[in-house]
Design a protein around this motif. Structure first.
Motif, PDB file in Angstrom:
ATOM      1  N   ALA A  88       0.819  -1.208   0.000  1.00 24.74           N
ATOM      2  CA  ALA A  88       0.000   0.000   0.000  1.00 24.74           C
ATOM      3  C   ALA A  88       0.858   1.264   0.000  1.00 24.74           C
ATOM      4  N   ALA A  89       2.077   1.171   0.497  1.00 23.37           N
ATOM      5  CA  ALA A  89       2.959   2.331   0.563  1.00 23.37           C
ATOM      6  C   ALA A  89       3.644   2.628  -0.770  1.00 23.37           C
ATOM      7  N   PHE A  90       3.377   1.803  -1.792  1.00 23.50           N
ATOM      8  CA  PHE A  90       3.999   1.997  -3.106  1.00 23.50           C
ATOM      9  C   PHE A  90       2.946   2.487  -4.086  1.00 23.50           C
ATOM     10  N   PRO A  91       2.912   3.798  -4.396  1.00 23.24           N
ATOM     11  CA  PRO A  91       1.899   4.303  -5.325  1.00 23.24           C
ATOM     12  C   PRO A  91       2.129   3.780  -6.738  1.00 23.24           C
TER      13      PRO A  91
ATOM     14  N   ARG B 167     -11.857   7.737 -11.363  1.00 23.22           N
ATOM     15  CA  ARG B 167     -11.968   7.002 -10.094  1.00 23.22           C
ATOM     16  C   ARG B 167     -13.266   6.207 -10.003  1.00 23.22           C
ATOM     17  N   PRO B 168     -14.425   6.763 -10.427  1.00 19.98           N
ATOM     18  CA  PRO B 168     -15.657   5.963 -10.371  1.00 19.98           C
ATOM     19  C   PRO B 168     -15.544   4.643 -11.145  1.00 19.98           C
ATOM     20  N   ALA B 169     -14.863   4.648 -12.280  1.00 19.77           N
ATOM     21  CA  ALA B 169     -14.687   3.412 -13.054  1.00 19.77           C
ATOM     22  C   ALA B 169     -13.777   2.443 -12.299  1.00 19.77           C
ATOM     23  N   ALA B 170     -12.715   2.954 -11.693  1.00 17.16           N
ATOM     24  CA  ALA B 170     -11.816   2.098 -10.911  1.00 17.16           C
ATOM     25  C   ALA B 170     -12.585   1.415  -9.789  1.00 17.16           C
TER      26      ALA B 170
ATOM     27  N   LEU C   3      -4.492   8.169 -13.360  1.00 13.20           N
ATOM     28  CA  LEU C   3      -5.024   7.942 -12.022  1.00 13.20           C
ATOM     29  C   LEU C   3      -4.005   7.123 -11.252  1.00 13.20           C
ATOM     30  N   LEU C   4      -3.713   7.537 -10.031  1.00 13.67           N
ATOM     31  CA  LEU C   4      -2.745   6.845  -9.175  1.00 13.67           C
ATOM     32  C   LEU C   4      -3.451   6.264  -7.956  1.00 13.67           C
ATOM     33  N   TYR C   5      -2.844   5.226  -7.371  1.00 18.94           N
ATOM     34  CA  TYR C   5      -3.374   4.622  -6.150  1.00 18.94           C
ATOM     35  C   TYR C   5      -2.208   4.273  -5.232  1.00 18.94           C
ATOM     36  N   GLY C   6      -2.327   4.683  -3.984  1.00 16.07           N
ATOM     37  CA  GLY C   6      -1.317   4.374  -2.972  1.00 16.07           C
ATOM     38  C   GLY C   6      -1.812   4.820  -1.618  1.00 16.07           C
ATOM     39  N   MET C   7      -1.287   4.217  -0.577  1.00 12.67           N
ATOM     40  CA  MET C   7      -1.711   4.544   0.795  1.00 12.67           C
ATOM     41  C   MET C   7      -3.230   4.416   0.941  1.00 12.67           C
ATOM     42  N   ARG C   8      -3.795   3.484   0.172  1.00 10.88           N
ATOM     43  CA  ARG C   8      -5.231   3.176   0.174  1.00 10.88           C
ATOM     44  C   ARG C   8      -6.119   4.360  -0.240  1.00 10.88           C
ATOM     45  N   THR C   9      -5.565   5.194  -1.145  1.00 12.33           N
ATOM     46  CA  THR C   9      -6.341   6.321  -1.646  1.00 12.33           C
ATOM     47  C   THR C   9      -5.974   6.580  -3.112  1.00 12.33           C
ATOM     48  N   TYR C  10      -6.894   7.218  -3.833  1.00  7.99           N
ATOM     49  CA  TYR C  10      -6.669   7.606  -5.231  1.00  7.99           C
ATOM     50  C   TYR C  10      -6.125   9.020  -5.282  1.00  7.99           C
ATOM     51  N   ALA C  11      -5.339   9.295  -6.296  1.00  5.60           N
ATOM     52  CA  ALA C  11      -4.769  10.631  -6.471  1.00  5.60           C
ATOM     53  C   ALA C  11      -4.493  10.825  -7.961  1.00  5.60           C
ATOM     54  N   SER C  12      -4.107  12.062  -8.314  1.00  2.97           N
ATOM     55  CA  SER C  12      -3.721  12.326  -9.696  1.00  2.97           C
ATOM     56  C   SER C  12      -2.278  12.814  -9.712  1.00  2.97           C
ATOM     57  N   TRP C  13      -1.676  12.725 -10.883  1.00  7.77           N
ATOM     58  CA  TRP C  13      -0.315  13.162 -11.059  1.00  7.77           C
ATOM     59  C   TRP C  13      -0.247  14.657 -10.792  1.00  7.77           C
ATOM     60  N   PRO C  14       0.736  15.123 -10.008  1.00  7.31           N
ATOM     61  CA  PRO C  14       0.823  16.562  -9.740  1.00  7.31           C
ATOM     62  C   PRO C  14       1.080  17.362 -11.020  1.00  7.31           C
TER      63      PRO C  14
END
Length: 152
Positions: A2-5, A68-71, A138-149
């Motif tokens: 989980a710590a590896f995005p 994210r909704p599709a994921a 779309l990125l996933y890590g630390m049990r959350t979704y995020a986007s590329w900065p």
């Protein structure tokens, strides 16, 4: 892990009756440039894996940051998931392309598979790549979704 995005993708294929199957994955890697080869790890009890084995081909849909909704939908097991997204059939090999949710899609034929623990590693030779948009992944890590900065 989980710590590896990582990036988020939906692996899709067609089953015996030409019905679409798919599941969200974050275990995806580029293996080789020549020949272009990807690997994905699928749960061994997955009906998507069963369909992929029967079909012999699949598509890796790389999701963009607004998908994210599709994921979440494709990780939910909802049997009506393909009625809730826009998709199209590829030309010859592969699975459904998620038209509105993927910034790129790679159609692959199964090269070989390796079962380990609860998953099967599927190696796919890339036959075609379709780029759909310039949206960020779309990125996933630390049990959350995020986007590329944007600054990256």
């Amino acid at each position: 892990m989980a710590a590896f995005p990582t990036g988020v993708a939906v692996v899709t294929t067609f089953g015996l009756g030409a019905e679409p199957w798919g599941m969200t994955v974050s275990s995806l890697s580029s293996v080789s440039v020549d020949p272009p080869t990807l690997l994905v790890c699928l749960r061994d009890s997955s009906p998507t894996l069963d369909a992929l084995v029967w079909n012999g081909s699949f598509t890796v849909n790389l999701l963009h940051h607004e998908a994210r909704p599709a994921a979440e939908l494709f990780s939910s097991g909802d049997p009506e998931r393909f009625r809730q997204v826009v998709w199209e059939r590829p030309l010859d090999v592969g699975g459904p392309h998620l038209v509105d949710d993927a910034h790129a899609a790679a159609d692959c034929v199964v090269d070989h598979m390796h079962r380990i623990g609860t998953h099967v590693v599927v190696f796919g030779k890339v036959q075609r790549v379709v780029h759909r948009s310039g949206l960020q992944p779309l990125l996933y890590g630390m049990r959350t979704y995020a986007s590329w900065p944007r600054s990256a």
